[in-house]
Enzyme design. Structure first.
Site, PDB file in Angstrom:
ATOM      1  N   ASP A   1       4.477  -1.222  11.465  1.00  0.00           N
ATOM      2  CA  ASP A   1       4.286  -0.350  11.927  1.00  0.00           C
ATOM      3  C   ASP A   1       3.891   0.830  12.111  1.00  0.00           C
ATOM      4  OD1 ASP A   1       4.233   1.558  14.215  1.00  0.00           O
ATOM      5  OD2 ASP A   1       5.974   1.212  14.184  1.00  0.00           O
TER       6      ASP A   1
ATOM      7  N   ASP B   1      -2.175   0.932  16.347  1.00  0.00           N
ATOM      8  CA  ASP B   1      -1.022   0.754  16.321  1.00  0.00           C
ATOM      9  C   ASP B   1      -0.574  -0.399  15.923  1.00  0.00           C
ATOM     10  OD1 ASP B   1       2.037   1.076  16.041  1.00  0.00           O
ATOM     11  OD2 ASP B   1       2.592   2.169  18.386  1.00  0.00           O
TER      12      ASP B   1
END
Length: 370
Positions: A104, A323
């Site tokens: 992440d 992201d």
């Protein structure tokens, strides 16, 4: 957590010539020899060793930090109907225990579920075995106090908080999908292999890092269909593993990842820089809490869409965030509508446009790309 960027893995052959002036007639002939002759079998270990040397040359240390390059295995796919996330494994504690964590770039902290976690899944639909971390079972683990320097740095960025009663450094995160996790910080060993800029590979290396031990998980973090042990944040703040290893001179403060965009999934993830002449670079916007890009325009079928550039401006909103933890790409409404309309126009001859729950969808009778 955010949008998955798909990239092709490139295999590049490079011929290095010595610096010399050679006088000869053309055409010149170069003789190529096989590294491994075809008239006898080659052990798999030999091929792996040769690939390891080549990969070591491809991975370059950053000028801003010392140490070698750390390689992580990558599993998962972009397809939300199969997995919908990419994950890697990390080895923590003594004895070393392997944990599977989601990759992440939209958050900063590495955390895994603790043995006392409320809501952390015990099983998963993925082909991995879930584990929980027990600080008491690791001979090298220690709790992080409020007075610890790294806790103070986390307080500044709201990545940590302080339990006034126990004087213990704690945390609580809420992600964009509404899920939450909270717990306390532990200091323990991270085990890894490093590859230097040359041909050396050092096995069984380790470094002391601070990571989260989750005692509570809510929302999608509780679901078992694609559960993992935790989340590996690759953000820029001081509590990120990247920053911690860089401050110790273990690895450069740079990472590279390439996620395969097909059904097989996987990809590349290293702490270090991948050097490849075919890579196209786009500068990041400075002084942003996330990895922001300057998105300038969107084109469909070679036609640039009539979208006001201010829609993408970082100064007026968050800009475009890279992201890896989010399955889909998201656009502001002023950009989304022209984009979807252009897609609909481009594919209307091959598919049937339908509206489902207020969103534009398409009925496809056969697989195709555009």
């Amino acid at each position: 957590m955010a949008a998955t960027f798909l990239a092709k893995l490139l295999i590049t052959a490079v011929v290095l010539l010595p610096s010399a002036v050679v006088l000869c007639s053309f055409p010149a002939t170069l003789t190529l020899e096989r590294a491994f002759p075809t008239n006898h079998r080659v052990e798999l270990s030999q091929l792996r060793a040769r690939d390891g040397v080549r990969h070591g040359r491809m991975l370059q240390q950053s000028s801003s930090g010392g140490g070698g390059v750390i390689n992580f295995p990558v599993g998962g796919t972009f397809d939300p109907y199969i997995v919908g996330l990419y994950f890697t494994s990390v080895k923590l504690g003594t004895p070393a225990t392997e944990f599977y964590v989601q990759i992440d770039t939209g958050s900063d902290v590495l955390w895994v579920g603790c043995n006392s976690c409320n809501g952390c899944p015990k099983s998963t639909g993925l082909k991995i075995q879930l584990k929980s971390f027990d600080p008491k079972s690791s001979s090298t683990a220690s709790l992080v106090s409020c007075s610890d320097k790294i806790c103070s740095l986390g307080l500044q960025t709201q990545d940590s908080s302080c339990d006034a009663k126990d004087k213990q450094c704690t945390y609580g995160f809420k992600y964009g999908d509404g899920s939450e996790t909270s717990g306390y910080y532990v200091s323990d060993l991270l085990h890894f292999d490093t590859a230097g800029g040359g041909q050396s590979v050092t096995s069984n290396s380790s470094a002391n890092i601070v990571f989260g031990c989750s005692t509570l998980a809510t929302g999608v973090l509780q679901k078992t269909d694609r559960a993992v042990d935790g989340i590996f944040g690759f953000g820029q703040q001081e509590l990120s593993v990247i920053s911690q290893l860089s401050s110790q001179g273990v690895a450069p403060k740079v990472f590279s990842h390439c996620f395969k965009g097909d059904d097989t999934g996987g990809g590349i993830l290293v702490l270090g820089e991948i050097v490849d002449p075919n890579i196209v670079y786009s500068p990041l916007v400075q002084n942003q809490p996330h990895y922001n890009l300057n998105l300038e325009s969107i084109s469909v079928n070679g036609q640039t869409l009539a979208i006001d550039p201010s829609v993408f401006s970082t100064s007026s909103n968050q800009g475009t965030i890279v992201d890896s933890g989010t399955t889909l790409a998201y656009l502001a409404e002023d950009a989304y509508d022209p984009f979807v309309n252009a897609i609909t126009s481009a594919v209307s001859q091959s598919v049937t446009p339908v509206t489902s729950q207020g969103e534009q969808c398409y009925i496809v009778t056969s697989r195709f790309t555009f």
